[in-house]
Design a protein around this motif. Structure first.
Motif, mmCIF file in Angstrom:
data_model
loop_
_atom_site.group_PDB
_atom_site.id
_atom_site.type_symbol
_atom_site.label_atom_id
_atom_site.label_comp_id
_atom_site.label_asym_id
_atom_site.label_seq_id
_atom_site.Cartn_x
_atom_site.Cartn_y
_atom_site.Cartn_z
ATOM 1 N N ALA A 1 6.276 -6.669 0.304
ATOM 2 C CA ALA A 1 6.084 -6.107 1.640
ATOM 3 C C ALA A 1 5.451 -4.718 1.553
ATOM 4 N N ILE A 2 5.903 -3.929 0.599
ATOM 5 C CA ILE A 2 5.343 -2.594 0.409
ATOM 6 C C ILE A 2 3.876 -2.675 0.021
ATOM 7 N N LEU A 3 3.555 -3.573 -0.895
ATOM 8 C CA LEU A 3 2.190 -3.660 -1.417
ATOM 9 C C LEU A 3 1.226 -4.260 -0.405
ATOM 10 N N GLU A 4 1.682 -5.242 0.348
ATOM 11 C CA GLU A 4 0.786 -5.824 1.348
ATOM 12 C C GLU A 4 0.474 -4.820 2.445
ATOM 13 N N GLU A 5 1.452 -4.003 2.777
ATOM 14 C CA GLU A 5 1.193 -2.935 3.757
ATOM 15 C C GLU A 5 0.185 -1.940 3.185
ATOM 16 N N ALA A 6 0.363 -1.565 1.920
ATOM 17 C CA ALA A 6 -0.546 -0.604 1.290
ATOM 18 C C ALA A 6 -1.951 -1.188 1.162
ATOM 19 N N ALA A 7 -2.053 -2.487 0.876
ATOM 20 C CA ALA A 7 -3.359 -3.102 0.644
ATOM 21 C C ALA A 7 -4.196 -3.183 1.918
ATOM 22 N N GLY B 1 7.789 2.475 -7.038
ATOM 23 C CA GLY B 1 9.209 2.791 -7.029
ATOM 24 C C GLY B 1 9.572 3.901 -6.066
ATOM 25 N N LYS B 2 8.687 4.849 -5.892
ATOM 26 C CA LYS B 2 8.955 5.967 -4.971
ATOM 27 C C LYS B 2 9.190 5.461 -3.547
ATOM 28 N N ILE B 3 8.377 4.482 -3.137
ATOM 29 C CA ILE B 3 8.540 3.907 -1.799
ATOM 30 C C ILE B 3 9.758 2.991 -1.765
ATOM 31 N N TYR B 4 9.959 2.230 -2.832
ATOM 32 C CA TYR B 4 11.064 1.285 -2.901
ATOM 33 C C TYR B 4 12.411 1.985 -2.727
ATOM 34 N N VAL B 5 12.648 3.063 -3.463
ATOM 35 C CA VAL B 5 13.965 3.704 -3.391
ATOM 36 C C VAL B 5 14.192 4.368 -2.039
ATOM 37 N N ASP C 1 15.699 -10.019 -9.456
ATOM 38 C CA ASP C 1 14.261 -9.820 -9.616
ATOM 39 C C ASP C 1 13.505 -10.442 -8.450
ATOM 40 N N ASP C 2 13.959 -11.600 -7.990
ATOM 41 C CA ASP C 2 13.332 -12.225 -6.823
ATOM 42 C C ASP C 2 13.437 -11.317 -5.597
ATOM 43 N N LEU C 3 14.617 -10.726 -5.417
ATOM 44 C CA LEU C 3 14.815 -9.824 -4.284
ATOM 45 C C LEU C 3 13.912 -8.601 -4.398
ATOM 46 N N SER C 4 13.884 -7.997 -5.577
ATOM 47 C CA SER C 4 13.045 -6.827 -5.801
ATOM 48 C C SER C 4 11.577 -7.158 -5.590
ATOM 49 N N THR C 5 11.172 -8.351 -6.041
ATOM 50 C CA THR C 5 9.782 -8.767 -5.900
ATOM 51 C C THR C 5 9.415 -8.968 -4.433
ATOM 52 N N GLU C 6 10.297 -9.581 -3.673
ATOM 53 C CA GLU C 6 10.041 -9.776 -2.239
ATOM 54 C C GLU C 6 9.902 -8.438 -1.523
ATOM 55 N N ARG C 7 10.803 -7.511 -1.819
ATOM 56 C CA ARG C 7 10.737 -6.192 -1.192
ATOM 57 C C ARG C 7 9.459 -5.462 -1.586
ATOM 58 N N SER C 8 9.100 -5.577 -2.850
ATOM 59 C CA SER C 8 7.891 -4.907 -3.331
ATOM 60 C C SER C 8 6.644 -5.518 -2.695
ATOM 61 N N THR D 1 -4.940 -0.827 3.747
ATOM 62 C CA THR D 1 -5.731 0.395 3.846
ATOM 63 C C THR D 1 -6.385 0.674 2.496
ATOM 64 N N PRO D 2 -7.649 0.338 2.302
ATOM 65 C CA PRO D 2 -8.320 0.603 1.028
ATOM 66 C C PRO D 2 -8.237 2.084 0.660
ATOM 67 N N GLY D 3 -8.074 2.308 -0.645
ATOM 68 C CA GLY D 3 -7.997 3.691 -1.122
ATOM 69 C C GLY D 3 -6.637 4.090 -1.641
ATOM 70 N N THR D 4 -5.621 3.254 -1.375
ATOM 71 C CA THR D 4 -4.306 3.561 -1.953
ATOM 72 C C THR D 4 -4.207 2.901 -3.324
ATOM 73 N N ARG D 5 -3.655 3.607 -4.295
ATOM 74 C CA ARG D 5 -3.639 3.121 -5.674
ATOM 75 C C ARG D 5 -2.908 1.793 -5.802
ATOM 76 N N ILE D 6 -1.685 1.723 -5.284
ATOM 77 C CA ILE D 6 -0.926 0.487 -5.437
ATOM 78 C C ILE D 6 -1.528 -0.631 -4.599
ATOM 79 N N GLY D 7 -2.066 -0.297 -3.426
ATOM 80 C CA GLY D 7 -2.665 -1.319 -2.569
ATOM 81 C C GLY D 7 -3.933 -1.887 -3.172
ATOM 82 N N ASP D 8 -4.774 -1.015 -3.726
ATOM 83 C CA ASP D 8 -6.019 -1.493 -4.323
ATOM 84 C C ASP D 8 -5.760 -2.311 -5.590
ATOM 85 N N LEU D 9 -4.794 -1.907 -6.404
ATOM 86 C CA LEU D 9 -4.493 -2.664 -7.611
ATOM 87 C C LEU D 9 -3.953 -4.048 -7.243
#
Length: 683
Positions: free
Chosen positions: A98-104, A369-373, A89-96, A106-114
């Protein structure tokens, strides 16, 4: 609601030949390395440094395989337990992250804004309790009990607990049809036992709960909190008194009770069901499944006898507790101090970014998950996992053929059920569409409420439509697996298909003992004491002979008795009846995985590696999965509420398996040793 999905987490071979009607299963294809590289753990996929060889395997196999690891891996301050699941879970959280900080960025992306709406603590703190006020005002505006029943229905849509849980699932006796399913609920403590038992630790929890509710009243600016909290606890205690036990609530037949819309007022008078159901959005339905009918009758009577102001306070507290993690820091701290520190022993809250990742995964997890896989789950890993599933399913077929207690005609049906299995691996073929969900990076609580309501409505939209067999009950980043009885499926998210569960470069023995046994566990759930009541179409029906049922219950009774004796905390035992399904899954799943491993050798002996035989490495692979340390409070809560046995008992299920005795030579008199006649053999 009804139990449809059973989660991971967390008998020896009969000597009779397969009956003449059975088809011979194809020999499993070997599972080979995707890359001829070094395994992540140790020289062959197992961390031998974590063993404690001073412990005899026959005294405690879990300690033998993992004792040093347990001594050298203290539980992190922000965890109630730590083990292989949390490691991944720690590994998955770390990977996630990175994905979310990249998305955040750029305002307007669902996962980034949340994610941004959660991690911006300054903005959340500046609002204080203000985001909660509309919810509390709506409860205050319900000036009659019928009006409050309607408000309860509205609150249920945004995830606020009420005494009655509601959702949409398959009709167990007509599995091609969706139906509204309802169950008891609404307690602020983890289980009825926390209100009713006199164990000093549970009394302590009740005292702390009163303090917590008093604190919530104060934070929300509501006066006389202590007296109001006591009145709410008295109400919840009365609810607890009429609720079913967890053991009764997992019984598929007992909990299948179909009510018409008119039945609610007749069978559970005292509550305005029409207004409640209309407010939830299910007022057009004519049939409902009610899991615990007497609890509904009793709870409605308790509500009828309770003053309106107490019921309003009860719903306010349920709302404040539900949303406290998404409000200013004082709310967060109060919620953590009770729900995590008091109840689970966790001393420190997780970093805010970690909680932000969890929020996104829980609310719009397939977007993440779509980006993660795409980044972390190559097609080769999916193919290898698919092959392992096929091999273990074939081995389970061999187990069915070899049974001595099941009638031939029932075996035919059991084989048909196995043949109808569908395995979902990694991620959905069709991703969930969140386009209608509004996310505002400046409105955290609103995001949580809208996302919860979106999911609630998505469930309601299934009613009257064909069964969606492509739906997943977990996100790809989840470290778990599950079996779904109604769909006749087993599901393995991408994030669990990693070491120590599965390593394409590891010794096959370790992979079969790890992910192979996990696969076997989920397969076996379809043949546990509840899953076995569902046929090849996913229908809850009687497809066994009466003699089969009697012999199966005799065998499962032995397993209940065995686990009832385990006492992880002095005075507190494992509940063999509550954990029966999971214990069957471990026992049968490990047996099937062993059969698949042996068949994969093609009649050749396994190589000896680091002085260990293939069978020894197989069982170490199983034990490694269950390496875990628990805080006592968390372990106590698990023993009282969780259908999974503690990790040590899961690792030690090997005491029932004849090949383990041949591999490790435990001696009579050692703590795990069972004479052959005492070993439980089911599937």
């Amino acid at each position: 609601m009804r139990l449809k999905i059973v989660l991971l987490g967390a008998s020896a071979f009969a000597s009779i030949a397969a009956p003449a009607f059975a088809q011979t299963a194809p020999a499993p294809r070997p599972v080979t390395a995707v890359n001829a590289g070094k395994p992540e753990l140790g020289t062959f996929g197992f961390d031998t440094a974590g063993m404690d060889r001073s412990v005899a395997p026959g005294d405690n196999f879990d300690a033998f395989a993992s004792g040093t690891w347990k001594k050298t891996n203290p539980i992190p301050a922000d965890r109630s337990s730590y083990g292989m699941f949390t490691r991944l879970d720690d590994l998955s959280t770390e990977r996630s992250r990175a994905i979310l900080e990249e998305a955040a960025r750029t305002p307007g992306t669902r996962i980034g804004d949340l994610y941004a709406s959660f991690v911006d603590q300054a903005a959340v703190d500046a609002k204080g309790a203000a985001p909660l006020k509309p919810t509390l005002a709506a409860i205050d505006a319900a000036k009659t009990k019928p009006a409050l029943a309607a408000e309860m229905g509205k609150l249920a849509r945004i995830g606020v607990p009420t005494p009655f849980r509601l959702g949409v699932g398959q009709d167990d006796r007509n599995p091609e049809t969706y139906i509204v399913s309802m169950g008891q609920g609404g307690l602020g403590l983890p289980d009825r036992d926390y209100y009713l038992k006199t164990d000093p630790k549970l009394v302590e929890a009740r005292t702390a709960y009163a303090g917590y509710l008093t604190k919530l009243f104060a934070l929300a600016g509501l006066p006389n909190g202590a007296a109001r909290a006591q009145a709410v606890i008295a109400f919840e205690t009365k609810l607890a008194q009429v609720q079913w036990t967890r053991i009764d609530s997992r019984d598929a037949v007992k909990t299948y009770n179909k009510w018409s819309a008119a039945d609610f007022a007749q069978k559970a008078p005292g509550f305005d069901w029409a207004k409640y159901l209309a407010a939830t959005g299910v007022n057009g339905q004519t049939q409902f499944l009610v899991a615990q009918p007497t609890a509904f009758t009793g709870s409605a009577a308790v509500i009828a006898a309770t003053p309106l102001n107490v019921l309003q306070d009860y719903m306010k507290l349920r709302a404040i507790n539900r949303f406290a993690p998404y409000l200013s820091q004082p709310f967060v701290d109060a919620s953590f101090a009770f729900n995590s520190t008091q109840l689970q022993g966790t001393p420190q809250n997780r970093d805010r970014w970690k909680r932000g990742v969890a929020l996104v995964n829980g609310q719009v997890g397939e977007d993440l998950g779509k980006i993660y896989v795409a980044k972390y789950f190559p097609p080769e890993a999916k193919a290898q996992a698919d092959l392992l599933v096929k091999n273990v399913i074939a081995a389970m077929g061999d187990r069915i053929d070899a049974l001595t207690w099941m009638a031939p005609e029932t075996k035919v049906k059991a084989r048909a059920k196995l043949a109808a299995f569908r395995a979902k691996i990694g991620y959905p073929d069709t991703w969930r569409d969140y386009s209608a969900l509004k996310i505002d990076r400046n409105d955290l609580l609103g995001n949580v409420q809208r996302a919860t309501a979106f999911e609630f409505q998505r469930d309601l939209n299934k009613l009257g439509k064909p069964l969606d067999r492509e739906e997943w009950g977990m996100t790809p980043t989840t470290i778990n697996a599950y079996a779904n009885f109604g769909m006749n499926e087993i599901v393995f998210p991408a994030a669990i298909l990693q070491p120590p569960f599965f390593d394409p470069n590891a010794d096959p023995a370790v992979n079969y003992g790890g992910i192979g046994a996990v696969i076997g566990h989920e397969i076996s759930h379809h043949f546990d004491d509840q899953g076995s009541q569902y046929d090849s179409t996913g229908k809850l029906t009687e497809w066994w002979t009466p003699k089969d049922v009697a012999q199966f219950k005799a065998l499962t009774g032995q397993l209940v008795a065995q686990y009832d004796k385990y006492e992880p905390i002095p005075g507190l035992h494992v509940q063999g009846g509550l954990t029966l399904g999971e214990n069957i899954g471990d026992l049968a799943g490990l047996t099937a995985a062993y059969g698949a491993y042996q068949k994969s050798l093609g009649g050749k002996p396994a190589p000896v590696i680091d002085g260990m035989t293939g069978d020894q490495r197989f069982y170490l692979g199983w034990a490694q999965v269950w390496r875990r340390n628990d805080r006592e409070a968390a372990l106590r809560q698990q023993l009282l509420t969780d259908p999974h046995s503690p990790a040590e008992q899961r690792a030690n299920v090997v005491r029932n398996l004849d090949p383990w005795y041949a591999a490790y030579k435990p001696k009579p008199g050692e703590k795990l040793y069972l004479a052959p006649a005492e070993r439980v053999r089911i599937w």
